[in-house]
Design a protein around this motif. Sequence first.
Motif, PDB file in Angstrom:
ATOM      1  N   ILE A 286      37.505 -38.710  86.283  1.00 40.67           N
ATOM      2  CA  ILE A 286      38.113 -40.022  86.671  1.00 40.67           C
ATOM      3  C   ILE A 286      39.241 -40.402  86.614  1.00 40.67           C
ATOM      4  O   ILE A 286      39.744 -40.985  85.366  1.00 40.67           O
ATOM      5  CB  ILE A 286      37.206 -41.568  86.459  1.00 40.67           C
ATOM      6  CG1 ILE A 286      35.687 -40.870  86.539  1.00 40.67           C
ATOM      7  CG2 ILE A 286      36.640 -42.892  87.522  1.00 40.67           C
ATOM      8  CD1 ILE A 286      35.053 -40.279  88.008  1.00 40.67           C
TER       9      ILE A 286
ATOM     10  N   VAL B  83      42.837 -42.833  88.070  1.00 44.29           N
ATOM     11  CA  VAL B  83      43.322 -43.497  88.856  1.00 44.29           C
ATOM     12  C   VAL B  83      44.846 -43.395  89.075  1.00 44.29           C
ATOM     13  O   VAL B  83      45.799 -42.262  89.314  1.00 44.29           O
ATOM     14  CB  VAL B  83      43.324 -45.000  88.602  1.00 44.29           C
ATOM     15  CG1 VAL B  83      42.633 -45.571  88.343  1.00 44.29           C
ATOM     16  CG2 VAL B  83      44.424 -44.858  87.216  1.00 44.29           C
TER      17      VAL B  83
ATOM     18  N   ASP C 119      47.739 -47.634  92.116  1.00 40.72           N
ATOM     19  CA  ASP C 119      46.599 -48.172  92.422  1.00 40.72           C
ATOM     20  C   ASP C 119      46.665 -49.924  91.935  1.00 40.72           C
ATOM     21  O   ASP C 119      47.559 -49.824  90.944  1.00 40.72           O
ATOM     22  CB  ASP C 119      45.653 -47.617  92.045  1.00 40.72           C
ATOM     23  CG  ASP C 119      45.095 -46.267  92.976  1.00 40.72           C
ATOM     24  OD1 ASP C 119      45.232 -46.527  94.087  1.00 40.72           O
ATOM     25  OD2 ASP C 119      44.067 -45.650  92.297  1.00 40.72           O
TER      26      ASP C 119
ATOM     27  N   GLN D  92      41.923 -51.843  91.375  1.00 39.82           N
ATOM     28  CA  GLN D  92      40.813 -51.276  91.675  1.00 39.82           C
ATOM     29  C   GLN D  92      40.794 -50.065  90.282  1.00 39.82           C
ATOM     30  O   GLN D  92      39.636 -49.528  89.989  1.00 39.82           O
ATOM     31  CB  GLN D  92      41.551 -49.982  92.096  1.00 39.82           C
ATOM     32  CG  GLN D  92      41.854 -50.591  94.159  1.00 39.82           C
ATOM     33  CD  GLN D  92      42.831 -50.160  95.196  1.00 39.82           C
ATOM     34  OE1 GLN D  92      44.205 -49.592  94.193  1.00 39.82           O
ATOM     35  NE2 GLN D  92      43.297 -48.558  95.444  1.00 39.82           N
TER      36      GLN D  92
ATOM     37  N   SER E 278      37.863 -51.905  88.620  1.00 37.75           N
ATOM     38  CA  SER E 278      36.870 -51.393  89.351  1.00 37.75           C
ATOM     39  C   SER E 278      36.127 -50.358  88.608  1.00 37.75           C
ATOM     40  O   SER E 278      35.296 -49.940  88.942  1.00 37.75           O
ATOM     41  CB  SER E 278      36.791 -51.571  91.158  1.00 37.75           C
ATOM     42  OG  SER E 278      35.697 -51.176  91.662  1.00 37.75           O
ATOM     43  N   LYS E 279      37.148 -48.913  88.815  1.00 37.32           N
ATOM     44  CA  LYS E 279      36.927 -47.438  88.435  1.00 37.32           C
ATOM     45  C   LYS E 279      36.574 -47.712  86.692  1.00 37.32           C
ATOM     46  O   LYS E 279      35.100 -46.874  86.328  1.00 37.32           O
ATOM     47  CB  LYS E 279      37.785 -46.997  88.670  1.00 37.32           C
ATOM     48  CG  LYS E 279      38.234 -46.371  90.209  1.00 37.32           C
ATOM     49  CD  LYS E 279      39.230 -45.532  90.286  1.00 37.32           C
ATOM     50  CE  LYS E 279      38.633 -44.748  91.705  1.00 37.32           C
ATOM     51  NZ  LYS E 279      39.849 -43.645  91.128  1.00 37.32           N
TER      52      LYS E 279
ATOM     53  N   SER F  48      32.696 -49.430  87.375  1.00 42.71           N
ATOM     54  CA  SER F  48      32.076 -48.543  87.953  1.00 42.71           C
ATOM     55  C   SER F  48      31.959 -47.136  86.894  1.00 42.71           C
ATOM     56  O   SER F  48      30.343 -46.804  87.297  1.00 42.71           O
ATOM     57  CB  SER F  48      31.572 -48.362  88.971  1.00 42.71           C
ATOM     58  OG  SER F  48      32.942 -47.572  89.453  1.00 42.71           O
ATOM     59  N   HIS F  49      32.204 -46.779  86.019  1.00 44.56           N
ATOM     60  CA  HIS F  49      32.416 -45.083  85.477  1.00 44.56           C
ATOM     61  C   HIS F  49      31.689 -45.496  83.874  1.00 44.56           C
ATOM     62  O   HIS F  49      31.998 -44.366  83.639  1.00 44.56           O
ATOM     63  CB  HIS F  49      33.527 -44.909  85.890  1.00 44.56           C
ATOM     64  CG  HIS F  49      33.796 -43.970  87.221  1.00 44.56           C
ATOM     65  ND1 HIS F  49      32.671 -43.236  88.198  1.00 44.56           N
ATOM     66  CD2 HIS F  49      34.299 -44.533  88.449  1.00 44.56           C
ATOM     67  CE1 HIS F  49      33.210 -42.646  89.377  1.00 44.56           C
ATOM     68  NE2 HIS F  49      34.265 -43.652  89.311  1.00 44.56           N
TER      69      HIS F  49
ATOM     70  N   LEU G  45      41.562 -44.450  81.483  1.00 45.28           N
ATOM     71  CA  LEU G  45      41.717 -43.695  82.915  1.00 45.28           C
ATOM     72  C   LEU G  45      43.396 -43.084  82.715  1.00 45.28           C
ATOM     73  O   LEU G  45      44.182 -43.755  82.679  1.00 45.28           O
ATOM     74  CB  LEU G  45      41.584 -44.476  84.440  1.00 45.28           C
ATOM     75  CG  LEU G  45      39.796 -45.207  84.422  1.00 45.28           C
ATOM     76  CD1 LEU G  45      40.219 -47.183  85.140  1.00 45.28           C
ATOM     77  CD2 LEU G  45      39.516 -44.085  85.112  1.00 45.28           C
TER      78      LEU G  45
END
Length: 140
Positions: A79, A81, A85, A89, A92-93, A96-97, A102
């Motif tokens: 995952i 970015v 971004d 965003q 959110s990543k 959600s993950h 990241l």
Amino acid sequence: MTTARDIMSSDVTCVDSSQTILEAARMMAALDVGALPVCGQDNRLKGMITDRDIVIKVIAQGHDPRALHASELAQGPVITVNADDDVDQVLSKMSSHGVRRLPVLDSNHELIGIVAQADVARVLPAPRVGELLGALSSAG
């Protein structure tokens, strides 16, 4: 607009996919980090490896960290970015993950940094940070 590039740590060090888990652990200790990106011979991101991965998937299973390679733990989709971004965003990543870090890629898909939850916490208002921490806590 605040972007991933604005908040990321750019002094990122990769462990080569052919290096052993022992070498990765020593790199983590020397750098005082809990995760390292795993890069291949082409310098492209292949995955991430965490100190928890080493403990749970290697040590606790009785495997020899000198006999396993970083590529063996850096499996599954990575995952990421993009550098441009928006921080929303990124948030959110992460939420959600269920990830705390990241990798940040540039327009050539090359690794240029890492955004950690602490980086996000520095720029977001307290309620948004609380939402992220709640999402990460419930993710396991």
